[in-house]
Design a protein around this motif. Structure first.
Motif, PDB file in Angstrom:
ATOM      1  N   ASP A 129       4.189   0.034-117.786  1.00  0.00           N
ATOM      2  CA  ASP A 129       3.007  -0.417-117.040  1.00  0.00           C
ATOM      3  C   ASP A 129       2.678  -1.866-117.363  1.00  0.00           C
ATOM      4  N   LEU A 130       2.744  -2.203-118.648  1.00  0.00           N
ATOM      5  CA  LEU A 130       2.448  -3.587-119.048  1.00  0.00           C
ATOM      6  C   LEU A 130       3.513  -4.556-118.540  1.00  0.00           C
ATOM      7  N   MET A 131       4.774  -4.133-118.570  1.00  0.00           N
ATOM      8  CA  MET A 131       5.843  -4.979-118.049  1.00  0.00           C
ATOM      9  C   MET A 131       5.627  -5.268-116.571  1.00  0.00           C
ATOM     10  N   LEU A 132       5.199  -4.237-115.830  1.00  0.00           N
ATOM     11  CA  LEU A 132       4.894  -4.426-114.414  1.00  0.00           C
ATOM     12  C   LEU A 132       3.805  -5.472-114.228  1.00  0.00           C
ATOM     13  N   HIS A 133       2.778  -5.410-115.072  1.00  0.00           N
ATOM     14  CA  HIS A 133       1.690  -6.381-114.972  1.00  0.00           C
ATOM     15  C   HIS A 133       2.184  -7.803-115.241  1.00  0.00           C
ATOM     16  N   MET A 134       3.059  -7.962-116.226  1.00  0.00           N
ATOM     17  CA  MET A 134       3.575  -9.289-116.536  1.00  0.00           C
ATOM     18  C   MET A 134       4.364  -9.859-115.347  1.00  0.00           C
ATOM     19  N   GLU A 141      -7.254 -12.339-111.245  1.00  0.00           N
ATOM     20  CA  GLU A 141      -8.591 -11.901-111.662  1.00  0.00           C
ATOM     21  C   GLU A 141      -8.772 -10.397-111.477  1.00  0.00           C
ATOM     22  N   THR A 142      -8.260  -9.841-110.361  1.00  0.00           N
ATOM     23  CA  THR A 142      -8.424  -8.408-110.141  1.00  0.00           C
ATOM     24  C   THR A 142      -7.531  -7.580-111.062  1.00  0.00           C
ATOM     25  N   LEU A 143      -6.421  -8.166-111.486  1.00  0.00           N
ATOM     26  CA  LEU A 143      -5.503  -7.451-112.378  1.00  0.00           C
ATOM     27  C   LEU A 143      -5.956  -7.492-113.832  1.00  0.00           C
ATOM     28  N   ARG A 144      -6.773  -8.483-114.178  1.00  0.00           N
ATOM     29  CA  ARG A 144      -7.117  -8.735-115.581  1.00  0.00           C
ATOM     30  C   ARG A 144      -7.664  -7.494-116.280  1.00  0.00           C
ATOM     31  N   HIS A 145      -8.684  -6.850-115.718  1.00  0.00           N
ATOM     32  CA  HIS A 145      -9.294  -5.709-116.413  1.00  0.00           C
ATOM     33  C   HIS A 145      -8.338  -4.520-116.475  1.00  0.00           C
ATOM     34  N   LEU A 146      -7.443  -4.414-115.474  1.00  0.00           N
ATOM     35  CA  LEU A 146      -6.452  -3.345-115.492  1.00  0.00           C
ATOM     36  C   LEU A 146      -5.436  -3.568-116.620  1.00  0.00           C
ATOM     37  N   THR A 147      -5.072  -4.836-116.832  1.00  0.00           N
ATOM     38  CA  THR A 147      -4.134  -5.167-117.906  1.00  0.00           C
ATOM     39  C   THR A 147      -4.737  -4.849-119.271  1.00  0.00           C
ATOM     40  N   ILE A 148      -6.007  -5.177-119.434  1.00  0.00           N
ATOM     41  CA  ILE A 148      -6.696  -4.875-120.698  1.00  0.00           C
ATOM     42  C   ILE A 148      -6.708  -3.367-120.933  1.00  0.00           C
ATOM     43  N   GLU A 149      -6.992  -2.604-119.874  1.00  0.00           N
ATOM     44  CA  GLU A 149      -7.012  -1.145-119.979  1.00  0.00           C
ATOM     45  C   GLU A 149      -5.638  -0.614-120.372  1.00  0.00           C
ATOM     46  N   GLU A 150      -4.593  -1.144-119.742  1.00  0.00           N
ATOM     47  CA  GLU A 150      -3.233  -0.703-120.066  1.00  0.00           C
ATOM     48  C   GLU A 150      -2.876  -1.011-121.515  1.00  0.00           C
ATOM     49  N   THR A 151      -3.353  -2.151-122.001  1.00  0.00           N
ATOM     50  CA  THR A 151      -3.085  -2.533-123.386  1.00  0.00           C
ATOM     51  C   THR A 151      -3.716  -1.548-124.362  1.00  0.00           C
ATOM     52  N   TYR A 152      -4.951  -1.137-124.071  1.00  0.00           N
ATOM     53  CA  TYR A 152      -5.613  -0.152-124.930  1.00  0.00           C
ATOM     54  C   TYR A 152      -4.913   1.206-124.856  1.00  0.00           C
ATOM     55  N   GLU A 153      -4.411   1.559-123.679  1.00  0.00           N
ATOM     56  CA  GLU A 153      -3.685   2.821-123.543  1.00  0.00           C
ATOM     57  C   GLU A 153      -2.396   2.791-124.364  1.00  0.00           C
ATOM     58  N   LEU A 154      -1.733   1.642-124.386  1.00  0.00           N
ATOM     59  CA  LEU A 154      -0.552   1.497-125.236  1.00  0.00           C
ATOM     60  C   LEU A 154      -0.940   1.643-126.698  1.00  0.00           C
ATOM     61  N   GLY A 155      -2.058   1.019-127.073  1.00  0.00           N
ATOM     62  CA  GLY A 155      -2.528   1.134-128.452  1.00  0.00           C
ATOM     63  C   GLY A 155      -2.789   2.576-128.849  1.00  0.00           C
ATOM     64  N   ASP A 156      -3.391   3.357-127.952  1.00  0.00           N
ATOM     65  CA  ASP A 156      -3.643   4.771-128.227  1.00  0.00           C
ATOM     66  C   ASP A 156      -2.333   5.526-128.430  1.00  0.00           C
ATOM     67  N   ALA A 157      -1.361   5.259-127.577  1.00  0.00           N
ATOM     68  CA  ALA A 157      -0.073   5.949-127.680  1.00  0.00           C
ATOM     69  C   ALA A 157       0.622   5.632-128.999  1.00  0.00           C
ATOM     70  N   ILE A 158       0.495   4.386-129.437  1.00  0.00           N
ATOM     71  CA  ILE A 158       1.109   3.984-130.714  1.00  0.00           C
ATOM     72  C   ILE A 158       0.437   4.710-131.877  1.00  0.00           C
ATOM     73  N   LEU A 159      -0.898   4.772-131.847  1.00  0.00           N
ATOM     74  CA  LEU A 159      -1.623   5.463-132.921  1.00  0.00           C
ATOM     75  C   LEU A 159      -1.276   6.950-132.964  1.00  0.00           C
ATOM     76  N   GLU A 160      -1.034   7.535-131.791  1.00  0.00           N
ATOM     77  CA  GLU A 160      -0.683   8.957-131.728  1.00  0.00           C
ATOM     78  C   GLU A 160       0.805   9.192-132.005  1.00  0.00           C
ATOM     79  N   ASN A 161       1.546   8.100-132.173  1.00  0.00           N
ATOM     80  CA  ASN A 161       2.999   8.167-132.400  1.00  0.00           C
ATOM     81  C   ASN A 161       3.690   8.964-131.291  1.00  0.00           C
TER      82      ASN A 161
END
Length: 271
Positions: free
Chosen positions: A73-78, A42-62
């Protein structure tokens, strides 16, 4: 049995070693670090969502260097979730990986079975049919997560409906629907006399318009979420230019006319 022969991966050993290293570090942190010891799913959940959006930003910025970091970061969460699952006696990382492997094999019968799929659409349709059977959903749309953001949810709803054969045949038909929804909205709510409108009805009609536009984007292979986010970034960049350049000229936004602002805005568009 697989219909393809996979070429040997000369880096497989180093990849497995890196994965094992992460597992070891996770175990050490979980057992010795005060912060890591306290974490729950439960405590990790919102951090994982944040990391996912950060990955999305990096992809959009190429930004591939940033993509690499965010994937880490996401692999660590998994791995963290799998470690907690192991502590609960529910599952461990091997269970997680084996289950996804089995799912991929089941859902790719054109690779690991005798089913034929000549194109991407056939693969998608097979996937949805198999998924529906696996989950035992009474509805094709039963597998759409309720917590998805509205735009992403609309995309998934439309994709699943298409997988069941419920879809328009041509993009021109979809555009006609967009125009129909736009005309209905304009006729009723684009009022010049400033009369009070029925907000609930207006909201419903506007939702219909957005849904039809998202549907059209699917037909022309544009991801509406990505398109809107790119526009957000473009607007922020131009607005930041407006702020900084007007400030250099000794001006304050709150005291400027729209015409004055447009001068800087148009400059930003040309950059």
């Amino acid at each position: 049995m697989s219909k393809i022969l996979t070429k040997p991966d000369p880096k497989r050993a180093s990849k497995l070693n890196a994965f094992d290293r992460l597992l070891t570090i996770m175990d050490e942190l979980r057992e010795n670090c005060p912060w890591d010891k306290k974490q729950t799913m439960e405590t990790l959940r919102h951090l994982t969502i944040e990391e996912t959006y950060e990955l999305g930003d990096a992809i959009l910025e190429n930004d591939l260097e940033e993509v690499k970091k965010e994937l880490g970061d996401l692999m660590l969460h998994m791995i963290f979730y799998a470690r907690i699952g192991s502590e609960k006696g529910a599952f461990d990382v091997a269970d997680v990986l084996n289950e996804v492997c089995e799912k991929l094999i089941r859902r790719h019968p054109h690779i690991y079975g005798d089913t034929k799929a000549e194109d991407e659409q056939a693969v998608k349709e097979n996937w949805e049919k198999i998924k529906l059977k696996e989950k035992g959903n009474k509805s094709v749309l039963g597998g759409v997560p309720t917590s998805l953001p509205a735009m992403v949810k609309a995309m998934r709803i439309q994709e699943k409906a298409r997988g069941a054969g419920f879809d328009w045949e041509k993009k021109e038909q979809v555009w006609e629907k967009v125009e129909e929804e736009m005309n209905e909205f304009m006729a009723e709510f684009n009022l010049e006399d400033e009369n009070q409108i029925d907000r609930e009805k207006a909201q419903n009609e506007f939702g219909d318009l957005l849904f039809s536009l998202i549907n059209y984007s699917r037909f022309i292979d544009i991801n509406p979420e990505e398109a809107l986010e790119r526009t957000n970034k473009k607007f922020i960049k131009r607005f930041n230019y407006l702020e900084s350049e007007s400030k250099k000229d000794g001006k304050t936004l709150s005291e400027m006319t729209l015409e004055e602002m447009d001068k800087y805005w148009n400059e930003a568009k040309s950059l």
